[in-house]
Motif scaffolding. Structure first.
Motif, PDB file in Angstrom:
ATOM      1  N   THR A 206       4.865   0.841   9.443  1.00  0.00           N
ATOM      2  CA  THR A 206       4.000   0.885   8.264  1.00  0.00           C
ATOM      3  C   THR A 206       4.680   1.608   7.119  1.00  0.00           C
ATOM      4  OG1 THR A 206       2.031   0.861   9.678  1.00  0.00           O
ATOM      5  CG2 THR A 206       1.737   1.577   7.408  1.00  0.00           C
ATOM      6  N   GLY A 207       5.334   2.735   7.428  1.00  0.00           N
ATOM      7  CA  GLY A 207       6.047   3.473   6.399  1.00  0.00           C
ATOM      8  C   GLY A 207       7.182   2.668   5.791  1.00  0.00           C
ATOM      9  N   GLN A 208       7.910   1.936   6.624  1.00  0.00           N
ATOM     10  CA  GLN A 208       9.038   1.151   6.127  1.00  0.00           C
ATOM     11  C   GLN A 208       8.580   0.005   5.237  1.00  0.00           C
ATOM     12  OE1 GLN A 208      12.445   1.706   6.536  1.00  0.00           O
ATOM     13  NE2 GLN A 208      11.734   3.667   7.356  1.00  0.00           N
ATOM     14  N   VAL A 209       7.439  -0.577   5.546  1.00  0.00           N
ATOM     15  CA  VAL A 209       6.938  -1.701   4.755  1.00  0.00           C
ATOM     16  C   VAL A 209       6.291  -1.227   3.455  1.00  0.00           C
ATOM     17  CG1 VAL A 209       5.185  -3.532   4.700  1.00  0.00           C
ATOM     18  CG2 VAL A 209       6.671  -3.285   6.693  1.00  0.00           C
ATOM     19  N   LEU A 210       5.508  -0.172   3.516  1.00  0.00           N
ATOM     20  CA  LEU A 210       4.714   0.240   2.362  1.00  0.00           C
ATOM     21  C   LEU A 210       5.412   1.220   1.428  1.00  0.00           C
ATOM     22  CD1 LEU A 210       1.128   0.686   3.880  1.00  0.00           C
ATOM     23  CD2 LEU A 210       2.139  -1.321   2.768  1.00  0.00           C
ATOM     24  N   LEU A 211       6.392   1.973   1.922  1.00  0.00           N
ATOM     25  CA  LEU A 211       6.963   3.052   1.114  1.00  0.00           C
ATOM     26  C   LEU A 211       8.326   2.706   0.549  1.00  0.00           C
ATOM     27  CD1 LEU A 211       6.049   6.092   3.406  1.00  0.00           C
ATOM     28  CD2 LEU A 211       4.816   5.253   1.385  1.00  0.00           C
ATOM     29  N   ARG A 212       8.560   3.198  -0.663  1.00  0.00           N
ATOM     30  CA  ARG A 212       9.864   3.108  -1.307  1.00  0.00           C
ATOM     31  C   ARG A 212      10.282   4.507  -1.742  1.00  0.00           C
ATOM     32  NH1 ARG A 212       9.531  -0.577   1.130  1.00  0.00           N
ATOM     33  NH2 ARG A 212       9.629  -2.801   0.621  1.00  0.00           N
ATOM     34  N   SER A 213      11.547   4.690  -2.023  1.00  0.00           N
ATOM     35  CA  SER A 213      12.056   6.010  -2.377  1.00  0.00           C
ATOM     36  C   SER A 213      11.280   6.591  -3.553  1.00  0.00           C
ATOM     37  CB  SER A 213      13.541   5.908  -2.737  1.00  0.00           C
ATOM     38  OG  SER A 213      14.059   7.176  -3.081  1.00  0.00           O
ATOM     39  N   GLY A 214      10.808   7.811  -3.371  1.00  0.00           N
ATOM     40  CA  GLY A 214      10.058   8.494  -4.418  1.00  0.00           C
ATOM     41  C   GLY A 214       8.559   8.314  -4.342  1.00  0.00           C
ATOM     42  N   ASP A 215       8.065   7.393  -3.541  1.00  0.00           N
ATOM     43  CA  ASP A 215       6.616   7.215  -3.401  1.00  0.00           C
ATOM     44  C   ASP A 215       5.978   8.501  -2.881  1.00  0.00           C
ATOM     45  OD1 ASP A 215       6.596   4.643  -4.294  1.00  0.00           O
ATOM     46  OD2 ASP A 215       6.410   3.706  -2.319  1.00  0.00           O
ATOM     47  N   VAL A 216       4.802   8.820  -3.399  1.00  0.00           N
ATOM     48  CA  VAL A 216       4.093  10.034  -2.987  1.00  0.00           C
ATOM     49  C   VAL A 216       3.213   9.745  -1.782  1.00  0.00           C
ATOM     50  CG1 VAL A 216       2.370  11.760  -3.657  1.00  0.00           C
ATOM     51  CG2 VAL A 216       4.128  11.027  -5.297  1.00  0.00           C
ATOM     52  N   VAL A 217       3.389  10.542  -0.733  1.00  0.00           N
ATOM     53  CA  VAL A 217       2.537  10.489   0.456  1.00  0.00           C
ATOM     54  C   VAL A 217       1.855  11.838   0.597  1.00  0.00           C
ATOM     55  CG1 VAL A 217       2.446  10.239   2.961  1.00  0.00           C
ATOM     56  CG2 VAL A 217       3.966   8.773   1.620  1.00  0.00           C
TER      57      VAL A 217
END
Length: 492
Positions: A206-217
């Motif tokens: 899920t993290g690999q699909v939804l997140l890009r560098s710099g995205d806030v979690v």
């Protein structure tokens, strides 16, 4: 008065008890804003007459609503919708002999990521107050063995040993969909489910699909390191919000969303927050879902021990009240059966499941079809349901006994709240106790427990740890507490 006779549609032929139907429909009316915060409900006798039900059925329904936190009782006045809800708004190669060093270090450079350094947990012999693991002695081994054997007798053998569906065995997805819909109030089909090798794989994909560098979690100040490591590896920028006795502070999250302008994902463990085991209050659940719609962030709901709740019925997952597809729901049978059974799942809208499956294919072509089939058979034959009931009774007794031991034997040195569910007690030790020394000395006497340092937020010393009770018998728990008591007294 609202037309309750029209609003509450009851099905007397359903397997769901009538009082549960009434309670669940009242909660839906509250979530929809039909019933407002502080609104008085009809008396039990009056509502029973309107619905042509026994008064005790309505009494039970109101008590269920009180237990779930949707309702509140005012002495001498009646039953009301709880007042703490927010307003609901619709929305050239030279050969060279290898030396010894080359067996340890390669001749090329690579980056070693420090935040991935984390001890590998293994099941140790002897006594243990672990992170909250199941007792593998209770696992349905005989039933599982029969289900495995049936795999070789069922259908086309050639199909069994070829490539399978990347999303998981169809039988397990079908049965898991039925199980989740029945027990968690989800509205899924098999297309909404992908089987993984544990929940950690679901979080990673899920993290690999939804997140890009710099995205806030965003996570709670205290949270599970296994999740945050995955977000960091995906390049996300982590933010935290406080956690109190009612779960994550959603008001603080709202302020953070305003400050950041863009939040990509919020990671929560709302049923039993990790590590503290507190449950996210209903009004905060509603507000969290509203914020997700407003700021368009994904909610990653990790429901790691839903099957074990000891008071009334467990509060339903966020995913059960998600009308806009904002929640990715991740769970596992690791905590329900045994860690060796690497069966987890991701529940999400079909388009995301398809994308997760495409990514999974390049790192893990498929799961274990034999194990998935066997677990699917256990669900189909209701063996899994019987296992859950048996384990729940056992873990309930162990929780009560363990909490009694903590209170009577260690009461002057620990603070804790008896958890409503789960398999561990979040325990704070007196500041004078050195947790590292305590864990080391306990290990020397055959008792494993975590020193809790991994749970400390930056700059804070909680002096707390999770003490798992489910994997130990009551006699083993007594011996464990005796060891702790002796060490603490010796060090005084």
């Amino acid at each position: 008065m609202l037309p309750f006779k029209s609003l509450l549609q009851l099905d007397k032929s359903s397997v769901t008890p009538i009082f549960i139907q009434v309670s669940e429909q009242l909660s839906r009316l509250i979530r929809a804003g039909t019933l407002g915060a502080g609104q008085r409900l009809p008396g039990t006798r009056q509502l029973a007459d309107l619905l042509d039900l026994n008064r005790q059925t309505i009494v039970a329904a109101y008590e269920e609503g009180l237990a779930q936190g949707w309702l509140e009782s005012r002495s001498g006045s009646g039953t009301y919708v709880a007042t703490h809800f927010p307003e609901v708004k619709p929305q050239a190669f030279v050969e060279k002999k290898a030396d010894e060093q080359s067996r340890i270090q390669p001749g090329y450079a690579f980056e070693s990521v420090t935040f991935l350094v984390r001890p590998v947990l293994t099941t140790s012999a002897g006594l243990h107050l672990d992170d909250g693991f199941p007792d593998i002695r209770l696992a349905p081994m005989e039933e599982l063995s029969r289900a495995y054997r049936s795999y070789f007798r069922w259908g086309n053998p050639q199909a069994h040993f070829g490539y399978g569906d990347t999303k998981g065995h169809p039988l397990l997805r079908e049965q898991l969909s039925l199980h989740l819909n029945e027990t968690r109030g989800l509205q899924t089909t098999p297309d909404n489910i992908m089987i993984t090798r544990g929940s950690i794989m679901g979080l990673h994909l899920t993290g690999q699909v939804l997140l890009r560098s710099g995205d806030v979690v965003v996570t709670g100040e205290m949270t599970w390191a296994g999740a945050t490591m995955n977000f960091q590896k995906a390049g996300a920028s982590l933010r935290t919000v406080p956690v109190d006795q009612h779960g994550i502070d959603v008001n603080a999250l709202a302020e953070l969303c305003k400050q950041e302008g863009s939040v990509r994902m919020v990671y929560v463990t709302p049923h039993h927050h990790y590590p503290t085991t507190v449950t996210l209050r209903p009004d905060r659940r509603i507000q969290l879902l509203q914020l997700a719609e407003i700021y368009k962030f994904a909610i990653l709901e990790d429901d790691y021990d839903y099957d074990f709740h000891y008071l009334s019925r467990p509060i339903l997952p966020l995913a059960s009240a998600d009308p806009r597809g904002m929640v990715v729901y991740v769970g596992s049978l690791t905590k329900s059966v045994a860690p060796a059974f690497r069966i987890g799942y991701v529940v999400a809208p079909a388009a995301l499941i398809d994308e997760l499956a495409r990514l999974r294919r390049i790192i893990d072509r498929q799961g274990d079809p034999m194990l998935e089939f066997a677990i699917g058979q256990l669900f189909k034959n209701r063996d899994m349901k019987r296992h859950f009931r048996k384990s729940l009774r056992t873990y309930h007794d162990r929780r009560d006994r363990f909490c009694d031991l903590l209170a009577t034997e260690l009461g002057d040195t620990v603070q804790f709240t008896k958890p409503d569910g789960g398999m561990a007690v979040w325990t704070r030790f007196d500041p004078s106790i050195d947790m590292e020394a305590l864990a080391t000395q306990a290990g020397q006497q055959g008792l494993y427990l975590s020193n809790g340092l991994a749970h400390n937020p930056p700059g804070q010393q909680l002096n707390g740890t999770r003490l798992g009770f489910a994997s130990s018998t009551e006699e083993e728990l007594e011996r464990s507490v005796t060891i702790l008591k002796k060490i603490i007294r010796k060090n005084d």
